[in-house]
Design a protein around this motif. Structure first.
Motif, PDB file in Angstrom:
ATOM      1  N   VAL A 136      -7.900  -1.849   7.689  1.00 34.90           N
ATOM      2  CA  VAL A 136      -9.269  -2.245   6.846  1.00 34.90           C
ATOM      3  C   VAL A 136      -8.868  -3.466   6.393  1.00 34.90           C
ATOM      4  O   VAL A 136      -9.459  -4.511   6.560  1.00 34.90           O
ATOM      5  CB  VAL A 136      -9.489  -1.435   5.697  1.00 34.90           C
ATOM      6  CG1 VAL A 136     -10.655  -2.010   4.739  1.00 34.90           C
ATOM      7  CG2 VAL A 136     -10.132  -0.079   6.206  1.00 34.90           C
ATOM      8  N   TYR A 181      -7.867  -1.919  -2.648  1.00 39.55           N
ATOM      9  CA  TYR A 181      -7.291  -2.045  -1.401  1.00 39.55           C
ATOM     10  C   TYR A 181      -6.544  -0.554  -0.866  1.00 39.55           C
ATOM     11  O   TYR A 181      -6.556  -0.413   0.465  1.00 39.55           O
ATOM     12  CB  TYR A 181      -6.475  -3.039  -0.894  1.00 39.55           C
ATOM     13  CG  TYR A 181      -7.194  -4.341  -1.157  1.00 39.55           C
ATOM     14  CD1 TYR A 181      -8.754  -4.443  -1.017  1.00 39.55           C
ATOM     15  CD2 TYR A 181      -6.689  -5.656  -1.376  1.00 39.55           C
ATOM     16  CE1 TYR A 181      -9.439  -5.867  -1.123  1.00 39.55           C
ATOM     17  CE2 TYR A 181      -7.237  -6.908  -1.273  1.00 39.55           C
ATOM     18  CZ  TYR A 181      -8.659  -6.709  -1.257  1.00 39.55           C
ATOM     19  OH  TYR A 181      -9.305  -7.943  -1.311  1.00 39.55           O
ATOM     20  N   GLN A 182      -6.118   0.283  -1.876  1.00 36.01           N
ATOM     21  CA  GLN A 182      -5.535   1.281  -1.500  1.00 36.01           C
ATOM     22  C   GLN A 182      -6.632   2.669  -1.148  1.00 36.01           C
ATOM     23  O   GLN A 182      -5.970   3.615  -0.822  1.00 36.01           O
ATOM     24  CB  GLN A 182      -4.840   1.801  -2.320  1.00 36.01           C
ATOM     25  CG  GLN A 182      -5.232   2.279  -3.896  1.00 36.01           C
ATOM     26  CD  GLN A 182      -4.357   2.369  -5.110  1.00 36.01           C
ATOM     27  OE1 GLN A 182      -3.389   1.501  -5.279  1.00 36.01           O
ATOM     28  NE2 GLN A 182      -4.374   3.506  -5.679  1.00 36.01           N
ATOM     29  N   LEU A 183      -7.594   2.388  -1.221  1.00 36.33           N
ATOM     30  CA  LEU A 183      -8.666   3.504  -1.261  1.00 36.33           C
ATOM     31  C   LEU A 183      -8.813   3.873   0.294  1.00 36.33           C
ATOM     32  O   LEU A 183      -8.790   3.006   1.158  1.00 36.33           O
ATOM     33  CB  LEU A 183     -10.075   3.181  -1.694  1.00 36.33           C
ATOM     34  CG  LEU A 183     -10.230   2.910  -3.031  1.00 36.33           C
ATOM     35  CD1 LEU A 183     -11.773   2.330  -3.363  1.00 36.33           C
ATOM     36  CD2 LEU A 183      -9.941   4.067  -4.031  1.00 36.33           C
ATOM     37  N   PHE A 184      -8.653   5.184   0.719  1.00 34.23           N
ATOM     38  CA  PHE A 184      -8.615   5.343   2.045  1.00 34.23           C
ATOM     39  C   PHE A 184      -9.294   6.483   2.687  1.00 34.23           C
ATOM     40  O   PHE A 184      -9.772   6.669   3.594  1.00 34.23           O
ATOM     41  CB  PHE A 184      -7.084   5.684   2.475  1.00 34.23           C
ATOM     42  CG  PHE A 184      -6.353   7.083   2.064  1.00 34.23           C
ATOM     43  CD1 PHE A 184      -6.225   7.137   0.634  1.00 34.23           C
ATOM     44  CD2 PHE A 184      -6.610   8.097   2.710  1.00 34.23           C
ATOM     45  CE1 PHE A 184      -5.529   8.205   0.242  1.00 34.23           C
ATOM     46  CE2 PHE A 184      -6.104   9.232   2.247  1.00 34.23           C
ATOM     47  CZ  PHE A 184      -5.733   9.517   0.959  1.00 34.23           C
ATOM     48  N   ARG A 190     -10.516  -7.324   7.634  1.00 33.08           N
ATOM     49  CA  ARG A 190     -10.860  -8.171   6.613  1.00 33.08           C
ATOM     50  C   ARG A 190     -10.350  -9.478   6.760  1.00 33.08           C
ATOM     51  O   ARG A 190     -10.872 -10.723   6.762  1.00 33.08           O
ATOM     52  CB  ARG A 190     -10.644  -7.615   5.305  1.00 33.08           C
ATOM     53  CG  ARG A 190     -11.559  -8.214   3.855  1.00 33.08           C
ATOM     54  CD  ARG A 190     -11.131  -7.780   2.760  1.00 33.08           C
ATOM     55  NE  ARG A 190      -9.514  -7.953   2.535  1.00 33.08           N
ATOM     56  CZ  ARG A 190      -8.798  -7.248   2.094  1.00 33.08           C
ATOM     57  NH1 ARG A 190      -9.205  -5.767   2.138  1.00 33.08           N
ATOM     58  NH2 ARG A 190      -7.497  -7.381   1.984  1.00 33.08           N
ATOM     59  N   ILE A 245      -4.840   3.712   7.186  1.00 34.66           N
ATOM     60  CA  ILE A 245      -6.412   3.192   7.225  1.00 34.66           C
ATOM     61  C   ILE A 245      -6.515   1.795   6.202  1.00 34.66           C
ATOM     62  O   ILE A 245      -6.958   1.007   6.600  1.00 34.66           O
ATOM     63  CB  ILE A 245      -7.074   4.475   6.532  1.00 34.66           C
ATOM     64  CG1 ILE A 245      -6.998   5.697   7.587  1.00 34.66           C
ATOM     65  CG2 ILE A 245      -8.488   4.123   6.406  1.00 34.66           C
ATOM     66  CD1 ILE A 245      -7.513   6.871   7.073  1.00 34.66           C
ATOM     67  N   PRO A 246      -5.878   1.991   5.220  1.00 34.04           N
ATOM     68  CA  PRO A 246      -5.960   0.597   4.368  1.00 34.04           C
ATOM     69  C   PRO A 246      -5.499  -0.400   4.946  1.00 34.04           C
ATOM     70  O   PRO A 246      -5.926  -1.474   4.826  1.00 34.04           O
ATOM     71  CB  PRO A 246      -5.372   0.881   2.970  1.00 34.04           C
ATOM     72  CG  PRO A 246      -5.235   2.340   3.124  1.00 34.04           C
ATOM     73  CD  PRO A 246      -5.096   2.990   4.136  1.00 34.04           C
ATOM     74  N   ILE A 298       0.922  -1.313  -0.056  1.00 37.63           N
ATOM     75  CA  ILE A 298       0.107   0.117  -0.041  1.00 37.63           C
ATOM     76  C   ILE A 298       0.965   1.210  -0.038  1.00 37.63           C
ATOM     77  O   ILE A 298       0.693   2.328  -0.677  1.00 37.63           O
ATOM     78  CB  ILE A 298      -1.023  -0.008   1.076  1.00 37.63           C
ATOM     79  CG1 ILE A 298      -1.942  -1.115   0.890  1.00 37.63           C
ATOM     80  CG2 ILE A 298      -1.731   1.301   1.416  1.00 37.63           C
ATOM     81  CD1 ILE A 298      -2.945  -1.533   1.931  1.00 37.63           C
ATOM     82  N   PHE A 312     -16.225   2.632   0.510  1.00 33.90           N
ATOM     83  CA  PHE A 312     -16.699   1.458   0.959  1.00 33.90           C
ATOM     84  C   PHE A 312     -18.131   1.092   0.645  1.00 33.90           C
ATOM     85  O   PHE A 312     -18.584  -0.033   0.635  1.00 33.90           O
ATOM     86  CB  PHE A 312     -16.501   1.218   2.470  1.00 33.90           C
ATOM     87  CG  PHE A 312     -15.077   1.678   2.937  1.00 33.90           C
ATOM     88  CD1 PHE A 312     -14.211   0.605   2.635  1.00 33.90           C
ATOM     89  CD2 PHE A 312     -14.841   2.692   3.462  1.00 33.90           C
ATOM     90  CE1 PHE A 312     -12.791   0.907   3.029  1.00 33.90           C
ATOM     91  CE2 PHE A 312     -13.386   3.010   3.924  1.00 33.90           C
ATOM     92  CZ  PHE A 312     -12.431   2.084   3.709  1.00 33.90           C
TER      93      PHE A 312
END
Lengths: 283, 318
Positions: A210, B97-100, A214, A206-207, A178, B146
């Protein structure tokens, strides 16, 4: 991120690697306690020699052990400064400049404290260098077995620990990925002051959180789907048992600890004798 | 300007017992306007290679030159990473997965903001990028990432990369984890991006049938080296060597070979199903069978249904 030295297992074969992991944990705890009884610089030198010897026996390059200090260097500097200027014990001479007061005793104390911290980290690193994570959790589970009697679910705790440890490499990899993805979008994480840098880490943290949630969710589902329970009696693939080398290691370690305690309680710190010997040689 | 890579070698965890050689003396040139497919087995070094292209991995040995920006192992002169990353956009595997950030528009404008654009400019660019990938900025712009569906998330993440209008677009397995329809749409999106904003495209893939339909050139990696870099029709004559590298020739090639063994020679140049079908139809025509006109395979039966415009390509099915 891949180059974190502290807590990394060195996958080589050596007598130290083959020692019973339970014994290694006990040694490490005893070593930590012993470190608080070292009374002289000669004692610290002895500890260092001991560590180097163990390191060589474990086929781990001493360089790797010294690298582990890198992580606590700021802590070291802060404790050294605080000890130097805020020493509260008896002092013989005092040198004062503005609000700073330094005495020989303070220097002595600060130095010893620094050595103690460095050697503590280096010593505990040897445990993680030579013991794999699954060995560690098995050993901890075995050592805490008596707690089962007072209804503490040792097995569950050991399972949680081993899962947590297993997640670490994956999370590091994820963080790496990331970080790269955000850097590719122009994120700058290497320059600016500390607050700027912390803020720049948000698009990574944050990612990663998350994804950790998960992954934990998925793992929980997978365990559930297989009706996994930690509590029933399980057999182990690798049984731990004491061997001759464990006894030998114990004797060597006991000798080392005895020397340190003799230094403190019988000889009262051998430094003074060494100084005297040098003085008589010179005079 | 082209991408020129010379003598590039790289090892992970150099100087420890974990040392692993990932790239071994890789040299190649990628010209402007190419659609390059990169293939290789897991651990063949393809990901490490593309990460070198925009300086995410420091060069250890050799050199990389992208659009005039030169990366070498030397510390100075320091390359202009910001410019490099605006020139070469990189879409990682599972980019969603890189969305923040808390809204899609903010997340997409992260790149331009890093490049020093003002907030309003960056958001305008983000809206354009979202439109380009087929998302309606008014509809999804203020949503949290999300809340989007899987395919929408991926498109939003791709928007976050192309928002800087990179001249070169690199994608690492852009279709991983999607159903066939979703794959088709992402690949069509890439073709459209190539036509409208990023003339040079490099795609890592592991699906021969898929990549041969789109790419104009294939580069095969094996054990850290460039194993094959030649025209596709030549490449697929090396079926056995490809198999040794853990790759298969495309279905079309295997079918053409099977036909050849049975006495039907379709001729040279068959690399994908479209060409294969056209060749078969031509053969049938030669033998006097009446065939309808063929314009390529319409895999999902939608060619006549929808106009292909920027805004209205994607249904909700992805």
């Amino acid at each position: 991120m891949r180059d974190i030295a502290f807590g990394q297992y060195y996958p080589v074969s050596s007598p130290i690697h083959r020692l019973d992991p339970r014994l290694k944990i006990i040694f490490t705890v005893m070593y930590i306690v012993t470190m608080f009884f070292v009374a002289s610089y000669a004692g610290y030198a002895l500890v260092l020699c001991f560590l180097l010897a163990v390191c060589l026996a474990a086929h781990v390059p001493p360089k790797a052990m010294f690298k582990s200090i890198k992580g606590i260097i700021i802590l070291l500097i802060i404790t050294a400064i605080l000890n130097l200027f805020f020493y509260a014990g008896e002092t013989s001479v005092e040198w004062t400049w503005w609000i700073f007061t330094v005495s020989p005793e303070a220097i002595d104390f600060a130095l010893k404290m620094m050595f103690r911290l460095i050697l503590l980290i280096m010593g505990t690193t040897i445990l993680t260098f030579t013991t794999g994570t699954s060995e560690l959790t098995d050993a901890i589970e075995s050592l805490f077995k008596p707690l089962n009697l007072i209804k503490i679910p040792v097995r569950d705790i050991a399972l949680i620990m081993s899962i947590a440890l297993r997640f670490i490499p994956g999370l590091i990899e994820e963080t790496d990925k990331i970080m790269m993805a955000q850097k590719a979008r122009g994120a700058d994480m290497e320059s600016g002051n500390i607050f700027k840098r912390i803020k720049a880490m948000l698009p990574v943290i944050i990612p990663v959180f998350v994804s950790a949630f998960r992954k934990a969710d998925e793992l929980a589902d997978a365990l559930d789907a297989r009706c996994y329970q930690a509590s029933p009696k399980r057999t182990k693939m690798k049984k731990m048992s004491f061997a001759w080398r464990d006894l030998i290691a114990f004797l060597i370690f006991a000798a080392f600890v005895t020397l340190i305690f003799l230094d403190k309680y019988l000889w009262g710190g051998v430094d003074q004798y060494i100084v005297q010997a040098f003085q008589s040689l010179a005079g | 300007m082209p991408i020129v890579v010379q003598g590039l070698s790289f090892s992970y965890s150099k100087g420890t017992p974990f040392e692993k050689r990932a790239l071994d003396n890789v040299s190649l040139t990628i010209n402007d306007g190419e659609f390059v497919g990169i293939m290789g087995h897991t651990g063949s070094g393809k990901s490490t290679f593309i990460q070198h292209l925009n300086g995410l991995i420091k060069v250890q040995e050799g050199s990389v030159e992208v659009d005039g920006i030169r990366l070498t192992g030397a510390k100075r002169p320091k390359p202009d990473y910001k410019k490099l990353r605006a020139t070469l956009g990189m879409v990682f595997q599972y980019p969603e997965y890189q969305l923040f950030d808390d809204t899609v528009i903010k997340d997409v404008s992260f790149g331009p903001k890093n490049m020093g654009y003002k907030k309003e400019e960056a958001e305008q660019m983000a809206r354009e990028a979202l439109t380009l990938v087929g998302l309606d900025p008014d509809e999804v712009g203020d949503k949290a990432p999300f809340e989007l569906s899987g395919g929408q998330k991926r498109r939003a993440a791709i928007a976050g990369v192309i928002v800087m209008k990179p001249k070169i677009l690199v994608l690492d397995e852009p279709t991983a984890g999607l159903d066939p329809y979703g794959k088709e749409q992402i690949l069509n999106l890439i073709l459209r991006l190539k036509a409208e904003c990023s003339p040079t495209v490099i795609v890592i893939s592991h699906d021969m049938d898929e990549i041969t339909r789109y790419a104009s050139r294939l580069i095969i990696f094996g054990e850290g080296r460039v194993a094959f870099d030649m025209p596709m029709t030549e490449l697929f004559k090396h079926g056995r060597e490809l198999e040794e590298l853990g790759l298969e020739t495309p279905t079309a090639v295997r079918m053409a070979n099977a036909l050849k063994e049975r006495g039907v020679d379709l001729g040279e140049g068959i690399v994908n199903m479209d060409i294969f079908t056209a060749a078969v139809l031509k053969k049938l025509k030669e033998r006097g069978v009446e065939v309808a006109e063929f314009n390529g395979i319409d895999w999902f039966g939608e060619r006549n249904k929808k106009p292909v415009s920027s805004a209205d390509v994607f249904g909700e099915g992805v």
